[in-house]
Design an enzyme around this catalytic site. Structure first.
Site, PDB file in Angstrom:
ATOM      1  N   SER A 652      -4.648  -3.714  -3.075  1.00  0.00           N
ATOM      2  CA  SER A 652      -3.973  -2.297  -3.378  1.00  0.00           C
ATOM      3  C   SER A 652      -2.838  -2.492  -4.618  1.00  0.00           C
ATOM      4  O   SER A 652      -2.717  -1.173  -4.920  1.00  0.00           O
ATOM      5  CB  SER A 652      -2.864  -2.142  -2.248  1.00  0.00           C
ATOM      6  OG  SER A 652      -2.163  -3.065  -2.026  1.00  0.00           O
ATOM      7  N   LYS A 695       5.746   1.345   1.527  1.00  0.00           N
ATOM      8  CA  LYS A 695       5.766   1.099   0.042  1.00  0.00           C
ATOM      9  C   LYS A 695       6.526   2.030  -0.582  1.00  0.00           C
ATOM     10  O   LYS A 695       7.393   1.679  -1.477  1.00  0.00           O
ATOM     11  CB  LYS A 695       4.168   0.919  -0.434  1.00  0.00           C
ATOM     12  CG  LYS A 695       3.410  -0.322   0.047  1.00  0.00           C
ATOM     13  CD  LYS A 695       1.895  -0.023  -0.369  1.00  0.00           C
ATOM     14  CE  LYS A 695       1.248  -1.441   0.098  1.00  0.00           C
ATOM     15  NZ  LYS A 695      -0.346  -1.068  -0.397  1.00  0.00           N
TER      16      LYS A 695
END
Length: 797
Positions: A652, A695
C-alpha cells in the site's frame, strides 16, 4: 490521460465520505415493532451446504463450516442442527454389561431410548433382590432341615458300617477301639483284652486263629475307611445339588419378572440367561458369603448395567459440541481406581465420549482445537472410516503403557460431524490430508458480508432487533439502529456491504444497553450507541495516544506542513485485537549515480515482507521502463520507512515510495501537508488498499492535533472511494474546507498533487515536457546515464 487531472477535480465531496442510513426509511419507531429473524441472513450458500450435508446419508457427507471467529458461525450452525434434529428419530440408549465368557471384553447392548435407563435400574434392583433372597434361601428352616437330613443319613451310613465291623469283631474275640487317629483292633480271650505278652503266651493255634481274624478285620476296616471319602463326596454332591436347586429356585423367582420384561430383546435376554448360569455355577461362593451375612461384592458387581448413553430426555437426534476434543473426550475412556496398590478397572468404569453421545445425531467440533490435540484427528478419521467407536486410551494408541485394561465391544457409529474453522484450515487440510476430502465432502462457506441496499438495511434492522432480545437488551430506537447499520458497514470496510461478523455488534448493543440503563432510558437511543462506540475506541486507545504524543513532541518525525525533497508521508494501519488505527509514517528516498539498482532497506535488513519487496521491485521496473526505456538506468537509489523498527509488509506504500524516489531523483520537493496511500502496478495504475478509513483518520487526527492548516489532506486510490465510512469529524472538516481527500487513478495524479506541478504527458517518442515533473526526472536520469558513459570511457581509456 494520466497527469491531466487537476487537484480540485479529484477532491471528494462530503457525500462520498460516508453513506448514512435514513431512520425514516427503516419504517419503525423502535425494535419492539420488528419480529425476530428466524433464518440467518446473507448465508444462503452456507445454509444450502448444511442442508446437503445433513440430508445426504452416504458416507463422507460431513461438513466443514468455513468462517472466521466472530461470524456467529457456531450459533447459526447449532440453531440449524437443533431444528434439523427435532425432525429425526431419537437414537438408542447404550449399555455395557459384563461378558461372562470374556470378562476383558464387555458387551454392548442397544435399547430404545428410555429402556436403557430402565434396564440399568432393573439390574440394580436385581442385585438388591439377590442380596436379600439368596441368603434368606440358605438360612430358612426347610433348607437347613434338608441339609441336616443329608448329613444325618451320611453319618448313619458311617455308623452302620462301624457297627457292622464292631459286630464282626465281637464275634471273633477282637476288640474295636476308636482313637483320635482312627481305629485299632486288639485281641480278646475269655472276655479280657490281651496285652502283647499275654497274647504271645497263647497256644500257637489260638494265636494264629486270632491273628488271622484280626488281619481279616483290618482289611475290612481299611475298605470301610476307603469308602468314607466316597460317601463324603456323595454327600457333597447331594448338598451341591441341593444348593443349586435352592439357588435356582431363588434365581428363577428373582429373574422371572426381568426375563419377561426383556423377552423380546435378544441381547438383554441372553445376558439374563448368562446371569442365571453364573449364579447357579457359583452358588458355593454365595453360600460362603451368606454365612458371613454378605454376598461377595465382586460377584454382585458383574450383574450391573453400565448405562453409557441415556437418550431418554431427547426429543429428536442429539446435537453435541465438544470444546476440548482430545482422544478420551471423543472416543470415551476406561477409568481405573487403586486397589491394594494396583490400578484396577471393570466394565462399570467405561465412560462415554462425544461420539457416543452424538451417535445418531450431530457432533460439532472446532477444527483448530481437534488438530491441536495429539492423535485426536487421526482417531476421529478412523472412527468415521470404520463407522464404529472403539474406546481406547491415548496410552494404548501410542503403546506407552502395558497395563491390562478392558477392550469394550465397539459401538456402531451413525453420525454427522460438523467441523468449524477458518478457511485457511480447510484449504490446508484439503491440500495436505488425502483422507480429508473423503470424509468432509461438503464445504459450508459463510459469507463475511452481505450487499447493502434499502431492503437489506431493513432486514439488518430485524437482525439487530433479534440480537438485542437474545441478550436481554432494551429495545433500540430507529436512530440507534441506523447508527448500528452504519457501524456494520464501517466494520466491513465497504460502504456497499454490511458485515456478518456479529460479535462486535453484539458487544456494542450490550454496552449501549448499559449506558441506557445508566440514564434509566426505556430504549437504547442514538446517543447511547455513539457513546458506546466512543468508549470502545477510548479503551483501546492507549497505544494510539502514546504514538500521537510522541509525534506531537517530535520524537517521531512526521511533518504536516512545508515541503521536503525525497520525503513523503505514507499511511499504515496497526491492528491490535478488534481495534485498528491509522499511523502516518515517513518514507524517504535517496538517489545518485549508480548501476540501476533500487535498494529496499527494509528488505536488506530482513524487516520487509515478501509483498513489500515485490512492490519495490515493481516501482523500480516502472521507473526504468518509463524514464529510461531506451537508455541505461544509471541510478542507485534506496527507500526506507523512517523510525520503523518492526516488520513492514504490504504494497500500500508503493505510490508514496514512487513519489519519494521521483523527488529524490529530480530534486523537486514534495508537499508534507498531504499523506498518500495506494498500491501501484507496473503501468502506474493506482490500486485499492486495505484499512482505508483508519489510514485517513490517522493522518487527520495528527493534523487536527496540530491545528488544521490550509490544504491538508490525503490521497487515496479511486477504487477505495466505495469503502469510505469515515468518522464524522473528518466529514465535517471536509465539509468546511479544512481537510481534503483526493481520489487518484494513476501515479501521475499523485505526482501532480504532491509536487504541485503538472506530471507531464509523454510525446510519441517517449519524451516528457521539460517543465513537468516527469520531464525533470527524465532529464536527470539521462544526465546520470551520460555521466556513467563518460566514466566508463575514461576508465576504458
Amino acid at each position: 490521460m494520466p497527469g491531466s487531472t487537476s487537484p480540485t477535480s479529484s477532491a471528494l465531496t462530503p457525500e462520498q465520505l460516508y453513506r448514512p442510513v435514513s431512520e425514516q426509511a427503516l419504517g419503525f419507531t423502535d425494535t419492539r415493532e420488528l419480529p425476530d429473524v428466524l433464518d440467518p441472513i446473507g448465508q444462503d450458500r452456507a445454509m444450502q451446504a448444511l442442508r446437503v450435508a445433513t440430508g445426504v446419508q452416504a458416507r463422507g457427507f460431513n461438513a466443514f463450516v468455513m468462517a472466521p471467529e466472530g461470524a456467529a458461525r457456531d450459533r447459526v450452525v447449532l440453531e440449524y442442527l437443533e431444528h434439523k434434529a427435532r425432525e429425526a428419530q431419537v437414537p438408542p440408549d447404550l449399555c455395557y454389561v459384563f461378558n461372562f465368557d470374556h470378562p476383558e471384553q464387555p458387551r454392548l447392548l442397544h435399547f430404545t431410548a428410555g429402556d436403557g435407563g430402565r434396564f440399568a435400574q432393573d439390574m440394580e434392583q436385581l442385585q438388591a433382590e439377590l442380596a436379600d433372597a439368596i441368603p434368606a434361601a440358605f438360612e430358612n428352616d426347610e433348607y437347613k432341615s434338608r441339609v441336616e437330613e443329608l448329613e444325618q443319613a451320611h453319618q448313619q451310613r458311617q455308623d452302620l458300617a462301624i457297627e457292622d465291623l464292631q459286630r464282626q469283631a465281637d464275634e471273633k474275640d477282637v476288640v474295636l477301639n476308636r482313637t483320635d487317629t482312627g481305629f485299632t483292633l486288639t485281641p480278646r480271650h475269655d472276655g479280657e483284652v490281651l496285652d502283647q505278652d499275654t497274647f504271645d503266651a497263647l497256644p500257637d493255634k489260638e494265636r494264629e486263629r486270632i491273628s488271622a481274624e484280626i488281619e481279616r478285620l483290618e482289611q475290612f476296616l481299611n475298605e470301610m475307611i476307603e469308602r468314607f471319602p466316597v460317601w463324603r463326596k456323595e454327600l457333597r454332591d447331594k448338598l451341591r445339588a441341593l444348593n443349586e436347586k435352592t439357588a435356582l429356585q431363588v434365581v428363577e423367582q428373582v429373574l422371572c419378572e426381568p426375563r419377561e420384561a426383556y423377552r423380546e430383546h435378544e441381547g438383554a435376554a441372553a445376558h439374563l440367561e448368562a446371569i442365571r448360569q453364573d449364579l447357579t455355577s457359583n452358588v458355593e461362593a454365595f453360600i460362603g458369603s451368606a454365612r458371613e451375612e454378605s454376598l461377595a461384592e465382586q460377584i454382585l458387581a458383574r450383574y450391573q448395567a453400565n448405562l453409557l448413553v441415556d437418550n431418554s430426555s431427547l426429543e429428536g437426534a442429539p446435537v453435541i459440541t465438544e470444546d476440548w476434543p482430545n482422544v478420551q473426550r471423543l472416543l470415551g475412556r476406561v477409568m481405573h481406581h487403586v486397589q491394594d496398590g494396583a490400578l484396577v478397572t471393570n466394565f462399570t468404569l467405561i465412560r462415554a465420549g462425544a461420539l457416543h453421545r452424538a451417535n445418531g445425531g450431530y457432533l460439532v467440533l472446532d477444527a483448530h482445537k481437534i488438530l491441536m490435540q495429539p492423535v485426536a484427528w487421526d482417531a476421529l478419521k478412523r472412527s468415521l472410516f470404520s463407522r464404529c467407536i472403539t474406546v481406547e486410551s491415548l496410552e494404548q494408541m501410542v503403546s506407552m503403557v502395558s497395563t491390562i485394561t478392558l477392550e469394550p465391544e465397539p459401538a456402531p457409529l451413525d453420525i454427522k460431524v460438523i467441523l468449524v474453522g477458518d478457511r485457511i484450515l480447510y484449504y490446508l487440510l484439503a491440500a495436505y490430508d488425502p483422507e480429508f476430502s473423503q470424509l468432509f465432502k461438503v464445504q459450508a462457506d459463510f459469507s463475511d458480508d452481505m450487499p447493502r441496499s434499502a431492503e437489506s438495511e431493513k432486514l439488518y434492522a430485524h437482525l439487530l432487533a433479534t440480537l438485542g432480545r437474545r441478550y436481554g437488551a432494551r429495545p433500540l430506537d430507529a436512530a440507534a439502529v441506523a447508527r448500528l447499520i452504519e457501524f456494520a458497514s464501517r466494520v466491513s470496510e465497504d460502504s456497499e456491504q454490511l458485515t456478518l461478523h456479529l460479535h462486535q455488534l453484539e458487544n456494542l448493543i450490550m454496552e449501549a444497553n448499559f449506558w441506557a440503563g445508566e440514564e434509566n432510558a426505556e430504549t437504547i437511543q442514538l446517543s447511547h450507541v455513539v457513546h458506546a462506540i466512543d468508549q470502545s475506541r477510548e479503551r483501546a486507545g492507549r497505544l494510539r495516544e502514546r504514538m500521537q504524543e510522541q509525534t506531537l513532541r517530535e520524537i517521531i518525525d512526521i511533518s504536516t506542513d512545508g515541503e521536503a525533497v525525497g520525503q513523503v508521508n505514507g499511511l499504515t494501519v496497526i491492528s491490535l485485537g478488534d481495534d485498528a488505527f491509522g499511523r502516518p509514517s515517513r518514507i524517504s528516498a535517496t538517489a545518485r549515480l549508480g548501476t540501476g539498482r533500487v535498494i529496499d532497506i527494509e528488505r536488506e535488513v530482513k524487516l520487509g515482507g515478501a509483498v513489500h519487496s515485490k512492490a519495490v521491485l515493481i516501482l523500480s521496473s516502472y521507473i526504468g521502463a518509463r524514464y529510461a526505456a531506451e537508455d541505461r538506468l544509471a541510478l542507485s537509489a534506496s527507500i526506507a520507512f523512517e523510525q520503523s523498527y518492526g516488520g513492514v509488509e504490504g504494497d500500500s506504500a508503493s505510490v508514496a515510495e514512487t513519489c519519494a524516489l521521483l523527488s529524490a531523483i529530480s530534486g523537486l520537493p514534495l508537499r508534507q501537508n498531504v499523506a498518500v496511500t495506494g498500491s501501484m502496478n507496473q503501468h502506474g495504475k493506482v490500486q485499492a488498499v486495505g484499512g482505508i478509513n483508519e489510514k485517513i483518520e490517522g493522518f487527520f487526527d495528527l493534523c487536527s492535533a496540530r491545528g488544521l492548516a490550509e490544504r491538508q489532506g490525503v490521497l487515496i486510490p479511486k477504487s477505495n472511494v466505495a469503502h469510505l465510512m469515515l468518522d464524522s469529524r473528518v466529514v465535517e472538516a471536509v465539509s468546511e474546507g479544512r481537510f481534503e481527500i483526493h481520489a487518484i487513478e494513476h501515479v501521475d495524479d499523485a505526482i501532480a498533487l504532491l509536487f504541485g506541478m503538472e506530471a507531464g504527458v509523454a510525446d510519441g517518442e517517449g519524451g516528457f515536457p521539460e517543465e513537468s515533473v516527469n520531464g525533470v526526472v527524465q532529464q536527470r536520469l539521462r544526465a546520470f546515464a551520460r555521466h556513467w558513459r563518460e566514466q566508463k570511457d575514461e576508465g576504458g581509456a
